[in-house]
Design an enzyme around this catalytic site. Structure first.
Site, PDB file in Angstrom:
ATOM      1  N   VAL A  40       0.862  -1.175   0.000  1.00 20.29           N
ATOM      2  CA  VAL A  40       0.000   0.000   0.000  1.00 20.29           C
ATOM      3  C   VAL A  40       0.901   1.228   0.000  1.00 20.29           C
ATOM      4  CG1 VAL A  40      -1.673   1.283   1.386  1.00 20.29           C
ATOM      5  CG2 VAL A  40      -1.838  -1.206   1.249  1.00 20.29           C
ATOM      6  N   CYS A  41       0.675   2.153  -0.942  1.00 21.11           N
ATOM      7  CA  CYS A  41       1.513   3.351  -1.027  1.00 21.11           C
ATOM      8  C   CYS A  41       1.333   4.226   0.210  1.00 21.11           C
ATOM      9  CB  CYS A  41       1.156   4.152  -2.263  1.00 21.11           C
ATOM     10  SG  CYS A  41       1.889   5.798  -2.243  1.00 21.11           S
ATOM     11  N   VAL A  42       2.441   4.593   0.823  1.00 25.11           N
ATOM     12  CA  VAL A  42       2.364   5.339   2.081  1.00 25.11           C
ATOM     13  C   VAL A  42       1.741   6.722   1.894  1.00 25.11           C
ATOM     14  CG1 VAL A  42       4.770   6.164   1.920  1.00 25.11           C
ATOM     15  CG2 VAL A  42       3.624   6.083   4.133  1.00 25.11           C
TER      16      VAL A  42
END
Lengths: 102, 130, 135
Positions: free
Chosen positions: B77-79
């Site tokens: 999941v992209c931060v």
């Protein structure tokens, strides 16, 4: 070198299919998925665009998305091939890269 | 072949997550390696364990988690996208002083570099979105 | 195969109406550190991303158009804009922000980053890429 293009929009809602056809180089494959499957039906205002593009591109449509929408395969434009998810994966492998016309 | 998948939409508004799941399953069955599944934009909402869809509906987050456990998938999941949308793991909880976290099993939060790396390392990148 | 891949970021969406334009630009900025061969394509409503005079003060959200000007400093200097998409929207190159980079191979001469290309040329650029990023 060839590209697998995926189109997931109805051609009556957005211009994804039109842009794909305009910008896809000869020898490419176009797979219609999700709402994109409506672009594979014959007798629509978008059918001619697909038929005319068939001289340069091969068109596929994702069967599970067709079925979900109650689209009978008999209503497809002649020459559009129906594939399942395994076929989708195979198309990914057979072409060099994927362009998703989101 | 080494494949990576990018998911740009949340689990229930758009079919993208379902398409990505079905594609991932088919690719695994065909014996391909899934290098990474990267969740971006609203796609980060695939990674919350707090979703409770009706019982006759698919639980998309759980399906990802189960697939990850079974096949050792790397679900990232992209931060930056996650911070905007409130997807939090323990590290992010501490860093940003939140009162809890909601990341689902099998998912991890990491940077955009993970998508770039997937583009470099994989033979194909397949994007699902709106 | 060489370690350097040809990345093509395909931009087809207008700014502000959705977040795709801004979050994809964030990928380009992060990706610049990976020293790949990077190009950006602007087609369909993506061409609106480059328009001059963007001012979001009335919305109270971030105006990210200035970030495109910084791309040259990140060695991102190939911004391809499809001519047909511009024309369909009644736009010309003059409507777009002047974006430049310093060419290290030419004594750091300042050059234009934006290159207007035809549909056919754009199709060829897609073909020549190794990875197409879509948002």
């Amino acid at each position: 070198m060839s590209i697998l293009h995926t189109v997931n929009k109805s051609p009556f809602d957005r211009n994804s299919l039109e842009s794909c056809v305009r910008l896809a180089a000869k020898g490419g494959a176009v797979l219609m998925i999700e709402d994109g499957v409506y672009g594979a039906m014959k007798g629509t205002t978008a059918s001619d665009m697909v038929t005319n593009a068939m001289k340069d591109l091969t068109f596929y449509v994702l069967g599970p998305d067709l079925k979900a929408r109650g689209v009978d395969e008999g209503k497809l434009i002649d020459g559009v091939k129906v594939v399942d998810y395994n076929g989708f994966v195979t198309l990914t492998v057979e072409n060099d890269k994927v362009q998703s016309w989101l | 072949m080494k494949l990576s998948i990018q998911v740009n939409e949340g689990p229930y508004n758009h079919e993208a997550s379902v398409s990505a799941l079905n594609y991932t399953k088919a690719a695994l069955e065909a014996g391909h390696e899934i290098f990474r599944v990267f969740f971006y934009h609203d796609g980060v909402n695939n990674g919350t364990r707090y979703t409770t869809p009706p019982q006759d509906d698919i639980n998309i987050a759980n399906t990802w988690s189960e697939l990850a456990e079974k096949h050792g998938l790397d679900l990232v999941v992209c931060v930056a996208a996650a911070q905007r949308r409130g997807i939090v793991d323990e590290g992010e909880q501490q860093r940003n002083g939140k009162d809890g976290n909601n990341i689902a099993a099998g998912f991890r939060i990491s940077g955009l570099g993970q998508l770039i790396e997937a583009g470099i390392q994989s033979d194909r990148l397949v994007v699902f979105g709106d | 195969m060489s370690d350097i891949k040809k990345f093509m970021y395909v931009n087809r969406k207008a700014p502000y109406g959705t977040i795709y334009a801004w979050e994809s630009l964030e990928v380009v900025l992060i990706g610049a550190a990976f020293e790949q061969d990077v190009s950006l394509a602007f087609v369909d409503d993506g061409v609106y991303q480059l328009c001059k005079g963007q001012d979001t003060t009335g919305l109270g959200i971030k105006n990210f158009s200035a970030t495109y000007r910084a791309l040259g400093d990140y060695d991102v200097s190939k911004l391809y804009v499809e001519k047909e998409s511009l024309e369909a929207r009644g736009l010309t190159l003059d409507d777009l922000m002047p974006l430049t980079y310093e060419d290290a191979d030419d004594d750091y001469a300042e050059k234009d980053s934006i290159r207007v290309v035809s549909s056919q040329e754009m199709a060829e650029l897609f073909e020549q890429s190794d990875v197409l990023f879509n948002f």
